[in-house]
Design an enzyme around this catalytic site. Sequence first.
Site, mmCIF file in Angstrom:
data_model
loop_
_atom_site.group_PDB
_atom_site.id
_atom_site.type_symbol
_atom_site.label_atom_id
_atom_site.label_comp_id
_atom_site.label_asym_id
_atom_site.label_seq_id
_atom_site.Cartn_x
_atom_site.Cartn_y
_atom_site.Cartn_z
ATOM 1 N N ARG A 155 0.311 3.778 -5.173
ATOM 2 C CA ARG A 155 1.446 3.370 -4.351
ATOM 3 C C ARG A 155 0.973 3.321 -2.902
ATOM 4 O O ARG A 155 0.057 4.060 -2.517
ATOM 5 C CB ARG A 155 2.606 4.352 -4.493
ATOM 6 C CG ARG A 155 3.144 4.485 -5.918
ATOM 7 C CD ARG A 155 4.233 5.548 -6.004
ATOM 8 N NE ARG A 155 4.777 5.669 -7.363
ATOM 9 C CZ ARG A 155 4.337 6.500 -8.287
ATOM 10 N NH1 ARG A 155 3.313 7.322 -7.997
ATOM 11 N NH2 ARG A 155 4.871 6.538 -9.486
ATOM 12 N N LYS A 179 4.801 10.974 -7.100
ATOM 13 C CA LYS A 179 6.224 11.318 -7.102
ATOM 14 C C LYS A 179 6.459 12.597 -7.896
ATOM 15 O O LYS A 179 5.809 12.841 -8.900
ATOM 16 C CB LYS A 179 7.037 10.169 -7.712
ATOM 17 C CG LYS A 179 7.133 8.930 -6.824
ATOM 18 C CD LYS A 179 8.049 7.892 -7.437
ATOM 19 C CE LYS A 179 8.222 6.696 -6.505
ATOM 20 N NZ LYS A 179 9.117 5.667 -7.098
ATOM 21 N N HIS A 250 2.522 -3.532 -2.827
ATOM 22 C CA HIS A 250 2.947 -3.306 -4.205
ATOM 23 C C HIS A 250 2.449 -4.417 -5.125
ATOM 24 O O HIS A 250 2.276 -4.198 -6.334
ATOM 25 C CB HIS A 250 4.473 -3.210 -4.267
ATOM 26 C CG HIS A 250 4.964 -2.192 -5.244
ATOM 27 N ND1 HIS A 250 4.682 -0.848 -5.130
ATOM 28 C CD2 HIS A 250 5.704 -2.310 -6.382
ATOM 29 C CE1 HIS A 250 5.236 -0.185 -6.126
ATOM 30 N NE2 HIS A 250 5.854 -1.056 -6.905
ATOM 31 N N ARG A 253 -0.688 -3.375 -6.656
ATOM 32 C CA ARG A 253 -0.432 -2.379 -7.712
ATOM 33 C C ARG A 253 -0.052 -3.099 -9.011
ATOM 34 O O ARG A 253 -0.520 -2.746 -10.090
ATOM 35 C CB ARG A 253 0.669 -1.428 -7.251
ATOM 36 C CG ARG A 253 1.068 -0.339 -8.266
ATOM 37 C CD ARG A 253 1.977 0.667 -7.556
ATOM 38 N NE ARG A 253 2.777 1.470 -8.457
ATOM 39 C CZ ARG A 253 2.388 2.614 -9.016
ATOM 40 N NH1 ARG A 253 1.169 3.069 -8.781
ATOM 41 N NH2 ARG A 253 3.210 3.301 -9.798
ATOM 42 N N HIS A 276 3.394 6.884 -13.772
ATOM 43 C CA HIS A 276 4.764 6.750 -14.260
ATOM 44 C C HIS A 276 5.114 7.927 -15.155
ATOM 45 O O HIS A 276 4.369 8.260 -16.075
ATOM 46 C CB HIS A 276 4.920 5.454 -15.070
ATOM 47 C CG HIS A 276 4.928 4.222 -14.230
ATOM 48 N ND1 HIS A 276 4.701 2.958 -14.752
ATOM 49 C CD2 HIS A 276 5.150 4.033 -12.906
ATOM 50 C CE1 HIS A 276 4.770 2.067 -13.783
ATOM 51 N NE2 HIS A 276 5.037 2.693 -12.658
ATOM 52 N N TYR A 285 5.171 -4.264 -17.829
ATOM 53 C CA TYR A 285 3.904 -4.982 -17.708
ATOM 54 C C TYR A 285 3.463 -5.615 -19.024
ATOM 55 O O TYR A 285 2.665 -6.547 -19.011
ATOM 56 C CB TYR A 285 2.809 -4.038 -17.188
ATOM 57 C CG TYR A 285 3.065 -3.616 -15.765
ATOM 58 C CD1 TYR A 285 2.852 -4.504 -14.718
ATOM 59 C CD2 TYR A 285 3.555 -2.353 -15.468
ATOM 60 C CE1 TYR A 285 3.114 -4.134 -13.415
ATOM 61 C CE2 TYR A 285 3.818 -1.980 -14.168
ATOM 62 C CZ TYR A 285 3.598 -2.874 -13.134
ATOM 63 O OH TYR A 285 3.866 -2.519 -11.853
#
Length: 304
Positions: A155, A179, A250, A253, A276, A285
């Site tokens: 990110r 995250k 992004h 990414r 994730h 994806y």
Amino acid sequence: MNAESAAIANPLIDAFADALWLSDGLAKNSIEAYRRDLAQFDAWLRRRHHIGVEAADAATIQAYLAHRIEAEKSSPRSTARLTSSLKRFYQHLLREKFISTNPARHLASPKLPRSLPKSLSERDVDALLAAPNINTPLGLRDKAMLETLYASGLRVTELVTLKVPQLSLDMGVVRVMGKGSKERLVPIGEAAQDIVGEYVKTAREEILGAKISDDLFPSQQGRAMSRQMFWNLIKRYALKAGISTTISPHTLRHAFATHLLNHGADLRVVQLLLGHADITTTQIYTHVAQERLKQIHAKHHPRA
């Protein structure tokens, strides 16, 4: 422009738009979309209820959403964007203590079909990575950042806040705190490893001069680069590379994940690399890869 969209300037909306730019570095068009949604709501409130946005309650907000859907035939996508605008605006007003309760806290956005994320072709990525002038310290830094981003799928916040101790050139990995404060080790590959190694040995010290910093990719001021600064940097190199579509950090990414899947990577591996928490986030994806397979089939199969 109809009567309801001809809004009186509201300083609260202007202050919110300024806050979006300062905190999130949103593009001008995105900020104007927020401003337009809120100005139209403010105009409707003044016309129908003789109040401004700061005085609206939950029932009034629901009534406006119903009006937009029924009278103005607002699409689910437009309604979702409006709902997002209202939720963020009232969160801002609550945070800044302009209101004591958030009337939009229970708003639910309409469910939308998941759109394919924007990506880049491998040729476009090659052109982007070749755009920086590596004969200058800043150009070498920028090349190292772009190579790291594409090689790792970080990110943008993870990239610009990388510290020197998070990099292991011997192992060819970066240690990332993502995250939810979840740590992961991400390989960066030989190409990025070589250019980052060259940058660390030479250009980084030249950029810092007498300044002291443990930021891996410092700005000329000796501080971590902001997301907005890197966003502007990548747009400049995209223009130089002749990439016509609008891209952001992004986008690289997305390209990282898409190209891995196109070359046979397992979805669970891509999930781990992207950081994730849920495999369903990564599954978007698979649609990208499937679209690519369809294109290849259509182009090369004799009966396509």
